[in-house]
Design an enzyme around this catalytic site. Structure first.
Site, PDB file in Angstrom:
ATOM      1  N   HIS A 165       0.817  -1.215   0.000  1.00  0.00           N
ATOM      2  CA  HIS A 165       0.000   0.000   0.000  1.00  0.00           C
ATOM      3  C   HIS A 165       0.849   1.263   0.000  1.00  0.00           C
ATOM      4  CE1 HIS A 165      -3.514   2.378   0.241  1.00  0.00           C
ATOM      5  NE2 HIS A 165      -4.272   1.548   0.917  1.00  0.00           N
ATOM      6  N   ASP A 395      -9.935  -7.265 -18.355  1.00  0.00           N
ATOM      7  CA  ASP A 395     -10.004  -8.347 -19.344  1.00  0.00           C
ATOM      8  C   ASP A 395      -8.609  -8.656 -19.877  1.00  0.00           C
ATOM      9  OD1 ASP A 395     -10.545 -10.100 -21.389  1.00  0.00           O
ATOM     10  OD2 ASP A 395     -11.744  -8.704 -22.579  1.00  0.00           O
TER      11      ASP A 395
END
Length: 453
Positions: A165, A395
């Protein structure tokens, strides 16, 4: 159900990246001693591991290499810097060339793919076998990213991504993953013009000014906390086994919740889909938590995207953290109110907190860390992810994911994840990680509340 490692590759940027040293900003510093954001994308893939190795894996590796050329800071490490620096004494460093690499793990799983992709309650350990672990820090220096591809022979494929993070927030996380996916889609023979790839990341950290030395002040506060003694011991006995599940608020349910809030006198607040989804999840969690009623006040903590709110605005493609905490507090009795009353109480408070950011998104920044620490004993609900990030648009040439899970919410009790609903019809998917008995109560509360709308 076991997951076995088939291969481990190390992937460098191609063409080689320049590398270099970048400072941490005050948005990055609070995450130095935390861990990675971990997300797994599950796709239908009716092939064996040999087919993966021969056909898709080369495209996954070459496209990752191309993505890392643009996102080269993820190849390096975060480390202490001897000069002090502008990041409170820490910096990002990558050496350039092909010396810096990201590990790509290839694995095979015998677990039930359909069950994992179904969104129903499951042991989080099953999902954690699908994401890579970042190595433990060495001399205060930490690697920033790792990826894993797991095939379920004849059934499906999982792409797991772990990014520390401190390197970036969820907006940048998804920017990187979608860039990788777009490259892979083209490398696999997809139409380059069908879905344009994301724009390149913006790497100039000079756009985040720190005239008040917030980075150094925040790190000082973190060190003072560490020097004040160890945290309270955890409850005795083994920790409860956590289960993860997803729940969907449809577009129709969201509209009904917004109408209920408006009709109850909340018409003047910021009443977005995010607002009512947070409010609904908060009331359900509060009703599940057996200790809620004993506390006079209930707290919610969520992050607000600052890129467009700063003056001047920061480009949306900025690679790094650009979040501020938003604090919400209500009477517990109001949150636990009957019917939709609790949702109205929560939504009005959340909307008011968001509107309050118009007065200055950085107001009180020097006290954010201390306020977060002070809230931890009160067990606030917190939010990970956002419906705005479009996780189901990722995708790799395999179509839309069957399921996306934000696993790292299980690190902090009371954290829920949010994403757009996977059916693409404008709903919101809410993910929770709870002990099994609490999960059953949450599921019942969630369903019963929707029936009352």
């Amino acid at each position: 159900m076991a997951t076995k490692v088939v291969d481990k590759l190390t992937v460098a940027a191609s063409p080689p990246a320049d590398g270099g040293v970048l400072p941490l900003t005050f948005f990055d510093v609070p995450w130095i001693f935390t861990g990675p954001v971990e997300r797994v994308f599950l796709y239908t893939y009716p092939h064996a591991v040999e087919h993966l190795a021969a056909h898709l894996l080369p495209s996954l590796a070459s496209s990752l290499s191309a993505a890392l050329h643009r996102f080269y800071p993820l190849l390096g490490r975060v480390r202490p810097c001897s000069s002090g620096g502008g990041g409170g004494g820490y910096e990002f460093c990558s050496t350039g060339g092909d010396a810096d690499r990201v590990e790509l793990t290839v694995a095979e799983s015998g677990d039930d793919f359909e069950e994992l992709a179904g969104g129903g309650p499951m042991d989080v350990g099953r999902l954690y076998s699908l994401v890579p672990r970042l190595p433990r820090p060495e001399e205060g220096s930490s690697e920033l990213a790792a990826v894993q591809v797991t095939v379920f022979p004849g059934k499906g494929l999982a792409v797991g991504v772990s990014i520390h993070h401190v390197a970036c927030d969820d907006s940048s996380f998804m920017h990187f993953v979608k860039t990788w996916a777009a490259n892979c889609r083209v490398a696999s023979g997809g139409d380059v013009d069908a879905v344009p790839p994301p724009p390149p990341p913006f790497l100039d950290r000079g756009v985040v000014a720190d005239p008040d030395g917030l980075a150094a002040k925040t790190l000082d506060q973190m060190r003072q906390l560490a020097n004040s003694g160890p945290p309270p011991p955890p409850p005795s006995g083994p920790p409860p086994k956590l289960f993860m599940a997803s729940f969907t608020l449809t577009r129709d349910s969201i509209d009904k919740l917004k109408q209920r809030v408006t009709a109850s006198g909340g018409g003047g607040v910021h009443c977005s889909a995010f607002t009512v989804a947070c409010a609904y999840a908060w009331t359900c969690l509060a009703r599940v938590d057996a200790t809620s009623a004993a506390r006079e006040r209930a707290h919610l903590l969520f992050s607000v995207e600052c890129r467009r709110r700063l003056t001047p605005p920061v480009p949306q493609e900025y690679l790094g953290n650009c979040l501020r905490p938003c604090f919400v507090e209500v009477d517990t009795a109001g949150l636990l109110g009957s019917g939709a009353d609790g949702v109205v109480t929560a939504a009005v408070a959340i909307g008011a907190a968001i509107r309050g950011l118009d007065d200055g998104v950085l107001d009180g920044a020097d006290g954010w860390f201390q306020k977060i620490v002070s809230l931890m004993p009160h067990r606030p609900m917190s939010i990970g992810g956002s419906p705005r990030y479009g996780v189901y648009d990722t995708d790799f040439g395999l179509g839309r994911p069957a399921k996306v899970e934000l696993l790292s919410i299980d690190k902090t009790p009371g954290t829920v994840s949010m994403a757009e609903a996977r059916d693409g019809h404008g709903g919101i998917e809410i993910g929770v990680a709870l002990p099994e008995a609490d999960m059953a109560r949450f599921s019942s509360c969630f369903a019963d509340g929707l029936k009352q709308l």
